[in-house]
Design a protein around this motif. Structure first.
Motif, mmCIF file in Angstrom:
data_model
loop_
_atom_site.group_PDB
_atom_site.id
_atom_site.type_symbol
_atom_site.label_atom_id
_atom_site.label_comp_id
_atom_site.label_asym_id
_atom_site.label_seq_id
_atom_site.Cartn_x
_atom_site.Cartn_y
_atom_site.Cartn_z
ATOM 1 N N GLN A 46 0.340 4.323 -0.799
ATOM 2 C CA GLN A 46 -0.259 5.543 -0.265
ATOM 3 C C GLN A 46 -0.151 5.579 1.255
ATOM 4 O OE1 GLN A 46 -1.011 7.953 -2.107
ATOM 5 N NE2 GLN A 46 -1.159 7.019 -4.138
ATOM 6 N N ALA A 47 -0.442 4.438 1.905
ATOM 7 C CA ALA A 47 -0.323 4.374 3.357
ATOM 8 C C ALA A 47 1.133 4.508 3.790
ATOM 9 C CB ALA A 47 -0.904 3.059 3.865
ATOM 10 N N ASN B 153 0.852 -1.197 0.000
ATOM 11 C CA ASN B 153 0.000 0.000 0.000
ATOM 12 C C ASN B 153 0.882 1.240 0.000
ATOM 13 O OD1 ASN B 153 -1.852 2.081 0.517
ATOM 14 N ND2 ASN B 153 -3.148 0.748 1.752
ATOM 15 N N ALA C 217 2.047 8.107 3.601
ATOM 16 C CA ALA C 217 1.460 8.845 4.721
ATOM 17 C C ALA C 217 2.240 8.626 6.010
ATOM 18 C CB ALA C 217 0.005 8.420 4.913
#
Length: 309
Positions: A176-177, A174, A180
Motif C-alpha cells: 500500500q505504501a 508494504n 502510494a
C-alpha cells in the motif's frame, strides 16, 4: 580417500539445482508473493531443456535459455491466478505443481523425449586448483557450476544495491505504501514471478541437460519442495540459501558413494533421507528463531488497491 575425493567432487552437481531454485523463490517472495510451485516449474525447465537440446542438435546453451523462457511463460499462469484473480496463493502454487506434472508427463510421452540422451556440456578445470589432492575434483565441473555463484552475486546486488531491488522489497514489505509512492505493485510482482521462475526453470534444466542428460517423468524428485524449505531455513537470505544448498548437496552426493562402497542400506531409508533432513532443519529453524523480521511483511497477502478520493 578416493571415496572422499569422489564425494567432494560430486557435491556441486547435486547442490546447484537446490541453489538456483531457492534463489528463484527468494526473488519471487521478496515481492510479497508466496511461491510453492518450484517443483512444477523445475519439471517444465527440465523437459523444455531436453526438448530444445534434441531439436537443436545439442546446442546446450540455447537449451538452457529456452528452458528458462519456458518456465517464465508457464509462470504467467500463476501470476494471473494470484495477481489478477487473487486466488489463494497456497492453492495456486499447489495447482501449478499438479498442472506442470501432468503437462510435462503428457508432452514427454507424446513427443517421445523420454530416455533420449543429450550431450550436455564438457567439464572445465580451474587449474591449478584441479590438481589439489582430495578436493581437486571440486574444481572440475560443468561451466554452470562456476557461473552459479556469479548469478548469486548479481541477484544480491540487484536486491540490495539498486533502486529496482529497493522498490521490489518495498512492494513485498508494504504494498500500500509502495503504491502510494507511485510504484506499480502488480507490475513489480509479475516481473519478480517471471524472473524467479526463470531461475527455477534453469535449476530443472540443470538436472536434465547437464546432470542426468535425459528426460524421465517426475525426474525432479521433490527437489522443488526441498528448495521451498531452504528459503525458510535461509530466512530469505540468498547466501544462507546457497550454504543450505551445499548442505543438501553433501547429503545427496553421499548416498551413491555409500552404495558404490558396498554399504548396504534399506532402499526406502535412502529415499527418505533428504526429506528427513529437511524436516529436521525446519524444526531446528522453528526452535532456534522466533524472529520473523526477515520475512517479507506482506508475504502471501493479495494486493487490493485502495480507491483515492
Amino acid at each position: 580417500m578416493d571415496m572422499i575425493a569422489s564425494w567432494i567432487g560430486n557435491i556441486p552437481d547435486f547442490a546447484v539445482p537446490f541453489a538456483l531454485a531457492a534463489l528463484g523463490l527468494i526473488v519471487i517472495e521478496r515481492s510479497g508473493v508466496l511461491a510453492l510451485g518450484a517443483e512444477g516449474l523445475m519439471l517444465v525447465g527440465a523437459l523444455a531443456g531436453i526438448g530444445a537440446s534434441l531439436m537443436t542438435g545439442g546446442a546446450t546453451v540455447w537449451a538452457l535459455i529456452l528452458a528458462m523462457c519456458a518456465a517464465g511463460v508457464v509462470s504467467l499462469l500463476f501470476a494471473l491466478m494470484v495477481l489478477v484473480m487473487r486466488i489463494n496463493q497456497v492453492i495456486a502454487g499447489l495447482a501449478l505443481v499438479f498442472f506442470c506434472q501432468g503437462l510435462t508427463g503428457l508432452l514427454g510421452t507424446l513427443l517421445d523425449w523420454t530416455n533420449k540422451p543429450v550431450a550436455g556440456l564438457h567439464a572445465v578445470s580451474l587449474w591449478p586448483f584441479s590438481e589439489l589432492p582430495v578436493v581437486g575434483k571440486l574444481f572440475v565441473q560443468n561451466p554452470l557450476v562456476f557461473v552459479t555463484p556469479l548469478i548469486f552475486v548479481v541477484v544480491v546486488l540487484v536486491l540490495n544495491r539498486s533502486v529496482l531491488g529497493l522498490r521490489l522489497r518495498a512492494v513485498g514489505e508494504n504494498p500500500q505504501a509502495a503504491d502510494a509512492a507511485g510504484i506499480p505493485v502488480l507490475g513489480y510482482r509479475c516481473a519478480a514471478i517471471v524472473a524467479g521462475s526463470m531461475l527455477i526453470g534453469l535449476a530443472g534444466a540443470y538436472i536434465s541437460v547437464l546432470s542426468t542428460k535425459m528426460w524421465i517423468a517426475d525426474m525432479v524428485g521433490g527437489r522443488g519442495w526441498i528448495a521451498v524449505a531452504l528459503v525458510i531455513f535461509a530466512r530469505w537470505s540468498p547466501w544462507k540459501a546457497l550454504a543450505g544448498a551445499v548442505l543438501f548437496g553433501c547429503i545427496e552426493a553421499l548416498i551413491p558413494q555409500m552404495a558404490a562402497s558396498g554399504i548396504r542400506l534399506p532402499q526406502y531409508f535412502v529415499f527418505m533421507t533428504p526429506y528427513a533432513v529437511t524436516l529436521g532443519v525446519m524444526i531446528w529453524v522453528a526452535l532456534a528463531s522466533r524472529d520473523s523480521s526477515s520475512q517479507p511483511g506482506a508475504l502471501g497477502e493479495p494486493f487490493i488497491r485502495e480507491e483515492r478520493r
